[in-house]
Each structure stands twice: as C-alpha cells, then as structure tokens.
Design a protein around this motif. Structure first.
Motif, mmCIF file in Angstrom:
data_model
loop_
_atom_site.group_PDB
_atom_site.id
_atom_site.type_symbol
_atom_site.label_atom_id
_atom_site.label_comp_id
_atom_site.label_asym_id
_atom_site.label_seq_id
_atom_site.Cartn_x
_atom_site.Cartn_y
_atom_site.Cartn_z
ATOM 1 N N TRP A 229 0.814 -1.222 0.000
ATOM 2 C CA TRP A 229 0.000 0.000 0.000
ATOM 3 C C TRP A 229 0.845 1.269 0.000
ATOM 4 O O TRP A 229 0.333 2.361 -0.244
ATOM 5 C CB TRP A 229 -0.952 -0.019 1.195
ATOM 6 N N LEU A 244 -8.755 0.197 0.504
ATOM 7 C CA LEU A 244 -8.055 0.594 1.729
ATOM 8 C C LEU A 244 -8.989 0.540 2.933
ATOM 9 O O LEU A 244 -8.606 0.096 4.026
ATOM 10 C CB LEU A 244 -7.465 1.992 1.571
ATOM 11 N N ALA A 270 -2.679 0.639 5.565
ATOM 12 C CA ALA A 270 -3.836 1.251 4.909
ATOM 13 C C ALA A 270 -4.069 2.661 5.429
ATOM 14 O O ALA A 270 -4.418 3.569 4.665
ATOM 15 C CB ALA A 270 -5.068 0.380 5.118
ATOM 16 N N CYS A 274 -3.959 6.118 3.255
ATOM 17 C CA CYS A 274 -5.019 7.135 3.269
ATOM 18 C C CYS A 274 -4.443 8.512 3.594
ATOM 19 O O CYS A 274 -4.855 9.522 3.011
ATOM 20 C CB CYS A 274 -6.090 6.764 4.290
#
Length: 307
Positions: A229, A244, A270, A274
């Motif tokens: 990620w 996510l 995650a 973000c």
C-alpha cells in the motif's frame, strides 16, 4: 588528522578506494599482491582471458566474508555514488568489482562486449557481484537492458542484487521495468523498503498493478504484504480507497499466526496510504480510525514501521 584534511580525504575518495580498503584489511598480503597484479594487467589492456580467469578465480583467494564497512565509509559510498549502500556486500564481491572497474572503457564497444561475455558466463554468485556493481560502471546508462534481464531472473539472489539496496533501478530504469520489478519483489517475498527510490518512483500505473495483485491474493484467500500500500496511497481513486477501507475494517484478512500481527500491519499500512492520498474521501476514512490517525500525525506511525 585535521578537520580540513579529513574533508579533503572524503571528497577525493573513489569507489575503488573504498572497495580496496574493505578487501585489503581482511586478506593477507599474498592475496592483495595477486589482486594488485591482476588489476594492473587488466587496466594495461591485457587479453580478455586475463580478466575472465581472474574474475572466476577470486574464491580461490578470497573467502565470503562481509566487508564490515564503518558508518563513515558508508556515508562516503553514498557521496561517491548517490544512494550506493554496500553494507551487505562480501569481500569476494568487492574484489570482483575491483577487477571489473579495472577494465579499460575508452573503447566503449569493446568494453560492453567484455561485460556481455562475463554476464553470460557468470554463475549465481558472480552474477550477484556484477549486478551490484552496475551503478559504479563508467557506462552505467548503457546497462539498462542488462538490469532488466536481471529483474526477469528466476534466481531470487540475482533479482535481489538488482532490486534491493541498489541505486541503479531508480536512476536508469523506465517505468515499465520499474513497475515489473516492484511487483516481482512482492511476488518473491522481497522487502519493498529495501528498494531505493521506492517513494520517488511510485506512479499511477504501478498503483493500479498493485491493487490488481492484492485482489488476486484476496481471491485466493491469501494475505497481502502491508508494504504494497506504500505505492498506492498518493494515486488512489475512489475504488482503491474502497480497498483501503476494506483493509481497515479488518473483516477479510486471514490471521494465520493467531497473534494479529498481520492484521495490525495491514491496517497501519492502509491508514498511512489514506494519509498519503489527497482526496477528501481519504481523510474522511482515516478520521474514522482516530487512534491510527493520531499516531500518524504525531509521527509515531510511519512507513518505517511497516516492514
């Protein structure tokens, strides 16, 4: 030594100086004499077989010991060649690199021909030394296809020699080869955080490829490396943000060890993705996990934690 003298020494030192220092302090005088003789012969334009036989003969003289560089030497290495970090090199690899760097490069075509021959005949350990030496070569920019070939290797040690702790890919590979390298690193289980320039070379196409790979892993009931990620967040669209959020909700992740470590790392990754995303929806998602958000804002949670 004065500060001025120390500065001058640091400025004038070369890659060959460092490599020679690492080799010479761990081998006996007979070995150094042999290496000096071969380097001299090669630099003076000796027939190609002199280089090839010396390159292959290195293990007969030099054992597979770590080079044991000091922090100052590693700093010097990074100054000599941007982001060159040979902390995990062995002295036999350093000696082989010294032989390669002794090759005359004034006739570029002949030089490249010799390199092609030694690459073609190399065993695994020889290949590792050659690929690690790529950023130090005087014609490094002409070795892109060779680096791409190393990435396609089915030998993990050879792939890692190109991909990990090597500044060459970030500087010279195009996006297609770069993206394939990052995806393959995940496929063979190599750590992404050891890929130099990982954040700088992240791109939208790579993000899409990684998310597709995550979907394949999930469909097979398998976990996804949290490091995946890292290259997604900045380029996430609404569909990627849904993925996510799916990781953050933690409902689909299989916990094979029963300790929750995989879940924690994926959720942390995650959340960091973000935080990297510029879309307002990403901030809204992260706000629903105040503990993770607070850790990120306070600097307690960074990508350094995701390894």
């Amino acid at each position: 030594m004065s500060l001025t003298a120390n500065y001058i020494e640091t400025q004038n030192i070369t890659a060959e100086d460092l490599l020679y220092r690492w080799v010479s302090r761990q081998v006996d005088s007979e070995t150094i004499n042999w290496l000096d003789k071969k380097r001299q012969q090669i630099s003076n334009g000796a027939a190609g077989f002199v280089f090839f036989t010396a390159f292959s003969a290195v293990p007969r003289y030099i054992e597979k010991q770590e080079i044991q560089p000091t922090l100052k030497e590693l700093e010097s290495a990074s100054n000599i060649c941007n982001n060159w970090f040979p902390a995990d090199w062995n002295i036999d690899q350093a000696a082989r690199t010294l032989l390669v760097l002794s090759l005359p490069s004034d006739n570029v075509d002949k030089y490249l021909q010799i390199l092609d021959q030694v690459f073609a005949a190399a065993d695994v350990r020889e290949s590792v030394a050659l690929y690690q030496a790529l950023p130090l070569l005087p014609v490094a920019e002409k070795m892109q296809s060779r680096a791409a070939e190393g990435i396609r290797s089915n030998m993990t040690a050879v792939f890692n020699a190109v991909a990990l702790n090597n500044p060459y890919p970030a500087e010279f590979l195009d996006n297609l080869a770069w993206n394939q390298m990052v995806l393959k690193a995940l496929f063979v289980g190599s750590p992404l955080h050891l890929i130099q320039g990982l954040d700088q070379r992240a791109n939208p196409e790579l993000a899409r490829m990684l998310v597709d790979y995550a979907h394949e892993r999930w469909a097979a009931g398998r976990n996804v490396s949290p490091e995946l990620w890292r290259c997604v967040g900045r380029f996430a669209n609404s569909e990627m943000l849904a993925d996510l959020e799916r990781v953050l909700t933690d409902s689909h992740i299989k916990d094979s060890n029963g300790k929750g470590q995989q879940k924690l790392l994926e959720r942390s990754a995650a959340a960091l993705a973000c935080a990297d995303c510029l879309l307002p929806e990403a901030k809204d998602i992260l706000a629903r996990y105040p503990e993770l958000q607070n850790d990120i804002q306070a600097g307690r949670l960074t990508w350094k934690n995701i390894k």
